[in-house]
Design a protein around this motif. Sequence first.
Motif, PDB file in Angstrom:
ATOM      1  N   ARG A 192      -5.871   4.727  -4.694  1.00  0.00           N
ATOM      2  CA  ARG A 192      -7.604   5.079  -5.251  1.00  0.00           C
ATOM      3  C   ARG A 192      -7.162   3.370  -6.227  1.00  0.00           C
ATOM      4  N   PHE A 193      -5.772   3.436  -6.128  1.00  0.00           N
ATOM      5  CA  PHE A 193      -5.577   1.828  -7.324  1.00  0.00           C
ATOM      6  C   PHE A 193      -5.567   0.865  -5.529  1.00  0.00           C
ATOM      7  N   ALA A 194      -5.316   0.632  -4.659  1.00  0.00           N
ATOM      8  CA  ALA A 194      -4.613  -0.020  -3.188  1.00  0.00           C
ATOM      9  C   ALA A 194      -5.986  -0.123  -2.523  1.00  0.00           C
ATOM     10  N   LEU A 195      -6.936   0.795  -2.809  1.00  0.00           N
ATOM     11  CA  LEU A 195      -7.986   0.914  -1.486  1.00  0.00           C
ATOM     12  C   LEU A 195      -8.934  -0.102  -2.507  1.00  0.00           C
ATOM     13  N   SER A 196      -9.208   0.557  -3.501  1.00  0.00           N
ATOM     14  CA  SER A 196     -10.385  -0.281  -4.711  1.00  0.00           C
ATOM     15  C   SER A 196     -10.350  -1.249  -5.242  1.00  0.00           C
ATOM     16  N   VAL A 197      -8.929  -1.802  -5.788  1.00  0.00           N
ATOM     17  CA  VAL A 197      -8.614  -3.394  -5.668  1.00  0.00           C
ATOM     18  C   VAL A 197      -9.060  -3.845  -3.793  1.00  0.00           C
ATOM     19  N   MET A 198      -8.530  -3.492  -2.699  1.00  0.00           N
ATOM     20  CA  MET A 198      -8.314  -4.110  -1.639  1.00  0.00           C
ATOM     21  C   MET A 198      -9.739  -4.272  -1.330  1.00  0.00           C
ATOM     22  N   LYS A 199     -10.651  -2.978  -1.394  1.00  0.00           N
ATOM     23  CA  LYS A 199     -11.767  -3.023  -0.537  1.00  0.00           C
ATOM     24  C   LYS A 199     -12.782  -4.086  -0.078  1.00  0.00           C
ATOM     25  N   PRO A 200     -12.742  -4.864  -0.697  1.00  0.00           N
ATOM     26  CA  PRO A 200     -14.069  -6.062  -0.187  1.00  0.00           C
ATOM     27  C   PRO A 200     -13.514  -6.608   0.612  1.00  0.00           C
ATOM     28  N   TYR A 201     -11.895  -6.615   1.235  1.00  0.00           N
ATOM     29  CA  TYR A 201     -10.957  -7.276   2.467  1.00  0.00           C
ATOM     30  C   TYR A 201     -11.210  -6.480   2.799  1.00  0.00           C
ATOM     31  N   ILE A 202     -10.598  -5.347   3.424  1.00  0.00           N
ATOM     32  CA  ILE A 202     -10.202  -4.144   4.272  1.00  0.00           C
ATOM     33  C   ILE A 202     -11.413  -4.357   5.742  1.00  0.00           C
ATOM     34  N   THR A 203     -10.692  -4.018   6.474  1.00  0.00           N
ATOM     35  CA  THR A 203     -11.533  -4.284   7.762  1.00  0.00           C
ATOM     36  C   THR A 203     -10.498  -3.839   9.136  1.00  0.00           C
ATOM     37  N   HIS A 204      -9.074  -2.893   8.666  1.00  0.00           N
ATOM     38  CA  HIS A 204      -8.284  -1.588   9.367  1.00  0.00           C
ATOM     39  C   HIS A 204      -7.594  -1.046   8.391  1.00  0.00           C
ATOM     40  N   LEU A 205      -7.370   0.596   8.653  1.00  0.00           N
ATOM     41  CA  LEU A 205      -6.861   1.398   8.329  1.00  0.00           C
ATOM     42  C   LEU A 205      -5.754   2.145   8.844  1.00  0.00           C
ATOM     43  N   HIS A 206      -4.592   1.745   8.691  1.00  0.00           N
ATOM     44  CA  HIS A 206      -3.330   3.361   9.005  1.00  0.00           C
ATOM     45  C   HIS A 206      -3.052   3.327   8.089  1.00  0.00           C
ATOM     46  N   ILE A 207      -2.630   5.069   8.674  1.00  0.00           N
ATOM     47  CA  ILE A 207      -2.397   6.270   8.119  1.00  0.00           C
ATOM     48  C   ILE A 207      -1.297   6.866   8.729  1.00  0.00           C
ATOM     49  N   GLY A 208       0.227   7.548   7.806  1.00  0.00           N
ATOM     50  CA  GLY A 208       1.499   7.362   8.243  1.00  0.00           C
ATOM     51  C   GLY A 208       2.455   7.310   6.915  1.00  0.00           C
ATOM     52  N   ASN A 209       3.616   8.497   7.305  1.00  0.00           N
ATOM     53  CA  ASN A 209       4.779   8.917   6.038  1.00  0.00           C
ATOM     54  C   ASN A 209       5.746   7.591   5.826  1.00  0.00           C
ATOM     55  N   ALA A 210       6.384   7.344   5.374  1.00  0.00           N
ATOM     56  CA  ALA A 210       7.378   6.925   4.443  1.00  0.00           C
ATOM     57  C   ALA A 210       8.399   7.473   3.861  1.00  0.00           C
ATOM     58  N   VAL A 211      10.059   7.848   3.386  1.00  0.00           N
ATOM     59  CA  VAL A 211      10.889   8.111   3.250  1.00  0.00           C
ATOM     60  C   VAL A 211      11.105   6.901   1.913  1.00  0.00           C
ATOM     61  N   MET A 212      10.734   7.556   1.144  1.00  0.00           N
ATOM     62  CA  MET A 212      11.797   6.202  -0.257  1.00  0.00           C
ATOM     63  C   MET A 212      13.224   6.673  -0.713  1.00  0.00           C
ATOM     64  N   ASN A 213      13.164   7.931  -0.979  1.00  0.00           N
ATOM     65  CA  ASN A 213      14.581   9.023  -1.371  1.00  0.00           C
ATOM     66  C   ASN A 213      16.195   7.820  -0.356  1.00  0.00           C
ATOM     67  N   GLU A 214      16.727   7.034  -2.395  1.00  0.00           N
ATOM     68  CA  GLU A 214      18.223   6.715  -1.055  1.00  0.00           C
ATOM     69  C   GLU A 214      18.529   7.277  -0.623  1.00  0.00           C
ATOM     70  N   GLY A 215      19.237   7.608   0.216  1.00  0.00           N
ATOM     71  CA  GLY A 215      20.383   7.840   1.742  1.00  0.00           C
ATOM     72  C   GLY A 215      19.673   9.028   2.442  1.00  0.00           C
ATOM     73  N   ALA A 216      18.562   9.145   2.268  1.00  0.00           N
ATOM     74  CA  ALA A 216      17.686  10.256   3.427  1.00  0.00           C
ATOM     75  C   ALA A 216      17.940   9.464   4.465  1.00  0.00           C
ATOM     76  N   ALA A 217      17.175  10.874   5.374  1.00  0.00           N
ATOM     77  CA  ALA A 217      17.639  10.022   7.090  1.00  0.00           C
ATOM     78  C   ALA A 217      15.665   9.212   6.891  1.00  0.00           C
ATOM     79  N   ALA A 218      15.559   7.910   8.005  1.00  0.00           N
ATOM     80  CA  ALA A 218      14.240   7.447   8.182  1.00  0.00           C
ATOM     81  C   ALA A 218      14.327   6.808   6.789  1.00  0.00           C
ATOM     82  N   ARG A 219      14.961   6.171   5.572  1.00  0.00           N
ATOM     83  CA  ARG A 219      14.103   5.803   4.624  1.00  0.00           C
ATOM     84  C   ARG A 219      14.225   4.476   5.167  1.00  0.00           C
ATOM     85  N   GLY A 220      13.353   3.955   4.166  1.00  0.00           N
ATOM     86  CA  GLY A 220      12.306   2.769   4.625  1.00  0.00           C
ATOM     87  C   GLY A 220      10.897   2.586   5.209  1.00  0.00           C
TER      88      GLY A 220
END
Length: 301
Positions: free
Chosen positions: A204-232
């Motif tokens: 909600r925050f990111a899309l509302s702030v950037m809305k006037p300039y958005i020309t392309h979208l991606h969707i995917g996943n991310a791992v944030m947990n310290e020490g977890a596989a695929a973090r970053g």
Amino acid sequence: MDSPVQNFFKVGLIHFMAYPEVMKGEGPILETLKKILVDDYFDAIEITHISDNEVRNHARELLVQSHMTICYGAQPRLLSAKLNPNDLDEDNRKKAESVLIDSIDEAEFLGAGGIAFLSGKWDKTRKDECYSQLKKTTENLCRYAAAKYMSIELEVFDYDFDKASLIGPAPYAAAFAADMRMNHSNFGLLCDLSHFPQTYETSRFALSVMKPYITHLHIGNAVMNEGAAARGDTHPRFGFAYGSNDVPEVLDFLRECKREELMRPEDPLVLSFEVKPWGNEDSEIVIANAKRVLNKAWALL
């Protein structure tokens, strides 16, 4: 939603992420490209640099036949060579710009309407100077692309987690885009759901702030947990252990796209999966996984 998602977005796949063996411009480019081009779930495909001239020519022939929207991601070219478009060293900045100019030419040859790239690492004590360097590079790219009726998109990344790029978070990305749009109508932002956890922002925050300039979208996943596989910023499949995004988050993203009027049947945005096999995972299964997640989220919308 009763109507298919393809009525509202050009659903795409990032070729060089789904098949990371081709990311450096080599490997089974044609074989993997064809797998995507024959799949009518997709209306768009995102490609990157192809090293061999003969392979590039053949790829162009396949892409022309596909009736798909072709997008070109220059991010791997910058990252693999450790090039920085906002480098404070002017010679190094020019090296990054040169690669991006070459990317525009290659994108044109392959039938893409523009290129996407990312900002580089930044010096906290000289942030304004880094911003000026990025603006210089981007303005030069926009001018060069405009002469070819092509566009330039800056992908919004994390600023302190993995890539540590100058642009985002969302408000800073919007400020940069506003600066660029003052003189360059062919500039836009590429926003990625998988980066929102990395910038500590909601859809909600990111899309509302950037809305006037958005020309392309991606969707995917991310791992944030310290020490977890695929973090970053590794773009693991949906359902990966400790992943931040799955069906609920994709549903939330779609709801916010609808709220912000980013679902435009008359002029649909590209919405691409950015998913990458982890370890020995199978690319075909990871792609099917992504389709299931989007289909489920869309059905719940």
